[in-house]
Every structure is written in structure tokens, then in C-alpha cells.
Motif scaffolding. Structure first.
Motif, PDB file in Angstrom:
ATOM      1  N   PRO A  12     -46.160  33.050  10.769  1.00  0.00           N
ATOM      2  CA  PRO A  12     -46.771  31.711  10.684  1.00  0.00           C
ATOM      3  C   PRO A  12     -46.687  31.155   9.266  1.00  0.00           C
ATOM      4  CG  PRO A  12     -48.160  33.187  11.957  1.00  0.00           C
ATOM      5  CD  PRO A  12     -47.085  34.047  11.363  1.00  0.00           C
ATOM      6  N   ASP A  19     -43.199  27.097  13.755  1.00  0.00           N
ATOM      7  CA  ASP A  19     -44.613  26.779  13.938  1.00  0.00           C
ATOM      8  C   ASP A  19     -44.805  25.732  15.031  1.00  0.00           C
ATOM      9  OD1 ASP A  19     -45.316  28.539  11.928  1.00  0.00           O
ATOM     10  OD2 ASP A  19     -45.452  27.005  10.374  1.00  0.00           O
ATOM     11  N   ALA A  20     -43.939  24.706  15.044  1.00  0.00           N
ATOM     12  CA  ALA A  20     -44.039  23.662  16.066  1.00  0.00           C
ATOM     13  C   ALA A  20     -43.761  24.230  17.453  1.00  0.00           C
ATOM     14  CB  ALA A  20     -43.068  22.525  15.750  1.00  0.00           C
ATOM     15  N   ALA A  22     -44.137  27.361  18.392  1.00  0.00           N
ATOM     16  CA  ALA A  22     -45.232  28.264  18.757  1.00  0.00           C
ATOM     17  C   ALA A  22     -46.416  27.488  19.327  1.00  0.00           C
ATOM     18  CB  ALA A  22     -45.665  29.080  17.544  1.00  0.00           C
ATOM     19  N   ASP A  23     -46.612  26.260  18.842  1.00  0.00           N
ATOM     20  CA  ASP A  23     -47.685  25.413  19.364  1.00  0.00           C
ATOM     21  C   ASP A  23     -47.339  24.808  20.716  1.00  0.00           C
ATOM     22  OD1 ASP A  23     -49.249  25.863  17.129  1.00  0.00           O
ATOM     23  OD2 ASP A  23     -48.556  24.070  16.074  1.00  0.00           O
ATOM     24  N   HIS A  24     -46.058  24.849  21.082  1.00  0.00           N
ATOM     25  CA  HIS A  24     -45.596  24.245  22.336  1.00  0.00           C
ATOM     26  C   HIS A  24     -44.668  25.239  23.048  1.00  0.00           C
ATOM     27  CE1 HIS A  24     -47.211  20.268  21.275  1.00  0.00           C
ATOM     28  NE2 HIS A  24     -46.799  20.534  20.052  1.00  0.00           N
ATOM     29  N   ALA A  53     -44.430  17.928  23.186  1.00  0.00           N
ATOM     30  CA  ALA A  53     -43.701  18.951  22.441  1.00  0.00           C
ATOM     31  C   ALA A  53     -42.506  18.345  21.723  1.00  0.00           C
ATOM     32  CB  ALA A  53     -43.240  20.060  23.387  1.00  0.00           C
ATOM     33  N   ALA A  56     -43.578  16.410  18.715  1.00  0.00           N
ATOM     34  CA  ALA A  56     -43.930  17.294  17.605  1.00  0.00           C
ATOM     35  C   ALA A  56     -42.683  17.858  16.931  1.00  0.00           C
ATOM     36  CB  ALA A  56     -44.820  18.430  18.113  1.00  0.00           C
ATOM     37  N   THR A  60     -41.429  17.211  13.067  1.00  0.00           N
ATOM     38  CA  THR A  60     -41.203  18.368  12.200  1.00  0.00           C
ATOM     39  C   THR A  60     -39.831  18.326  11.553  1.00  0.00           C
ATOM     40  OG1 THR A  60     -42.699  19.743  13.525  1.00  0.00           O
ATOM     41  CG2 THR A  60     -41.103  20.884  12.127  1.00  0.00           C
ATOM     42  N   ARG A 128     -41.615  31.567  18.036  1.00  0.00           N
ATOM     43  CA  ARG A 128     -41.276  31.968  16.666  1.00  0.00           C
ATOM     44  C   ARG A 128     -39.949  32.720  16.593  1.00  0.00           C
ATOM     45  NH1 ARG A 128     -45.139  30.458  13.557  1.00  0.00           N
ATOM     46  NH2 ARG A 128     -47.265  30.263  14.322  1.00  0.00           N
TER      47      ARG A 128
END
Length: 250
Positions: A12, A19-20, A22-24, A53, A56, A60, A128
Motif C-alpha cells: 500500500p 492502490d486504486a 485494490a479499492d475497486h 472504478a 477512479a 489516478t 495490487r
């Protein structure tokens, strides 16, 4: 020709794209084309996922430093640009160009340094994990390549070698698995829940909103998962007149 497949599993905070993603977890990015010379790198990537997603991911890649694969831990003063070629509800296509400096490092440039010219690249980003497939002549120093790659990523990512072998073509139709094999777990779960709860019955026993509530996911996320899963299954069973289709190389 030799085939090399490995993954970089980013910690992370070390890679903005990781990171983006991993959030989606429903989102994926795969390369459509990737080329490198000693001085530059350019690529076209295809991202899929729910609208939130993709938004995002676009934010990014347009704001992150050195999206186009630079592994430098600090500002290396490289020049890059990223352009959005297409953005729909479930598709994002990106073009990136990067001119390296002496302080820059990247997987393609490390490969050119240690594996020689004529190297082909294919990538996939999920969460990731950044998976690379490299086709090369078999010449060069593979150990030096991995040593240089590990030194470049440092503590930011764990390197895992998946395959080092003779290059193989994508699986033939007779080798591919039918049905829901090959679906990401969340799409498989959504499809199974839809069947179990009567979503495909006539009349439907449950609508998509009710099914989303049962699964504890947003309606838009479930709709996307079902659409992708349905497309996968239909292409296998009726898309080419047979039960199977070639599986992607990555």
C-alpha cells in the motif's frame, strides 16, 4: 522463444494504480499494446470495471507521477503524458508515452538491458498484483534481469516468478474449460446467487435490486458483475458455435 511470467505485488502507498485497483476489486487493466526503446516507452491499456472504478482509475493515471511503468522511488524528472482514448460505462482505454532519464527504471527497459532486443510484453493489473508476460529470444542473462528488477522495486513490491518456459500459444478451444471456469470469484458468486435466488426464472423471483441487497453490494456493482459473467458464459456456449473459446494468455 522463451516465455517468462511474473507478478509484482505492491505494498500500500507504493503504486497509485495498485492502490486504486485494490479499492475497486471488480476492475482490471490489461495492455493492448506495449513497446519500448532504450529512450522511451509507449503503451495502450484497456480497463474494465463499474463506472465508479473506471472514474477512479482515470483520475489516478492522469494525476499520478510516471504512470507508464517508472519504478524510480523518487522523482526521476522523466517526461510523460497519458491520454484517455475512450471512456464508456464499463470501458476505459488509455494511451501513455514516457521518455526516460538516466535515473529511470522500468520492467521493459530492464528487460531490454538484460534480455536483448525483440522482446514482447503483455501485462495485467488486478488489485495490487501487476502480472507481466514477456516473450524473448532466450538469449541474455535472466538472473541479471531479476536481480536488477528486485533492486528497482526494492521494498515496494514482492516479486513472484510464475513461469519460465518455452513460449506457448493461447490455449486452444479443446483445452479451455467451459461454463463459469475462468470467471473472477466475485462474478462467479454473483452468477450463482442469481441462479439460486430465481433471477433467471420466468417470471423472475427476485430483481437485481433485491439480489444486490441479499449480497450486500451496490446495485450498479452487481449489474456489472452479472453482465460480465453473462457475456463470458454466452461467448463460450454460443459465441462461436461451440462450448469453448480460447482462454486469454493472461
Amino acid at each position: 522463444m522463451r516465455e517468462l511470467v511474473f507478478t509484482l505485488d505492491y505494498e500500500p502507498g507504493c503504486n497509485a494504480v495498485a492502490d486504486a485497483l485494490a479499492d475497486h476489486p471488480d476492475a482490471r487493466i490489461r495492455s493492448l499494446s506495449l513497446h519500448a526503446t532504450a529512450e522511451s516507452l509507449w503503451r495502450v491499456d484497456h480497463a474494465t470495471g463499474p463506472p465508479a472504478a473506471l472514474a477512479a482509475i482515470e483520475r489516478t493515471v492522469l494525476t499520478a507521477d510516471y504512470y507508464a511503468d517508472c519504478l524510480a522511488a523518487e522523482d526521476c524528472a522523466a517526461t510523460q503524458r497519458t491520454e484517455v482514448l475512450e471512456h464508456t460505462d464499463d470501458t476505459l482505454v488509455l494511451y501513455s508515452y514516457w521518455e526516460r532519464t538516466p535515473a529511470c527504471a522500468s520492467v521493459p527497459h530492464i528487460a531490454l538491458d538484460h534480455l536483448g532486443d525483440g522482446v514482447l510484453f503483455e501485462t495485467r493489473n488486478e488489485g495490487r498484483e501487476y502480472t507481466w508476460r514477456i516473450i524473448h529470444s532466450g538469449a541474455g542473462d535472466l538472473r541479471a534481469f531479476f536481480d536488477a528488477l528486485e533492486a528497482a522495486v526494492g521494498d515496494c513490491a514482492q516479486l513472484e516468478v510464475r513461469r519460465v518456459t518455452q513460449a506457448q500459444a493461447a490455449a486452444s478451444a479443446s483445452d479451455a474449460s467451459p461454463g463459469i471456469d475462468g470467471l473472477p470469484p466475485e462474478q462467479r458468486e454473483a452468477l450463482k446467487a442469481a441462479v439460486d435466488h430465481g433471477y433467471y426464472e420466468t417470471p423472475r423471483a427476485v430483481d437485481v435490486s433485491e439480489l444486490a441487497d441479499r449480497l450486500g453490494v451496490p446495485r450498479s456493482t452487481l449489474t456489472y458483475r452479472l453482465r460480465r459473467a453473462e457475456a463470458h458464459v454466452m461467448s463460450r456456449y454460443v459465441g462461436d458455435g461451440s462450448a469453448d473459446e480460447p482462454t486469454p494468455a493472461l
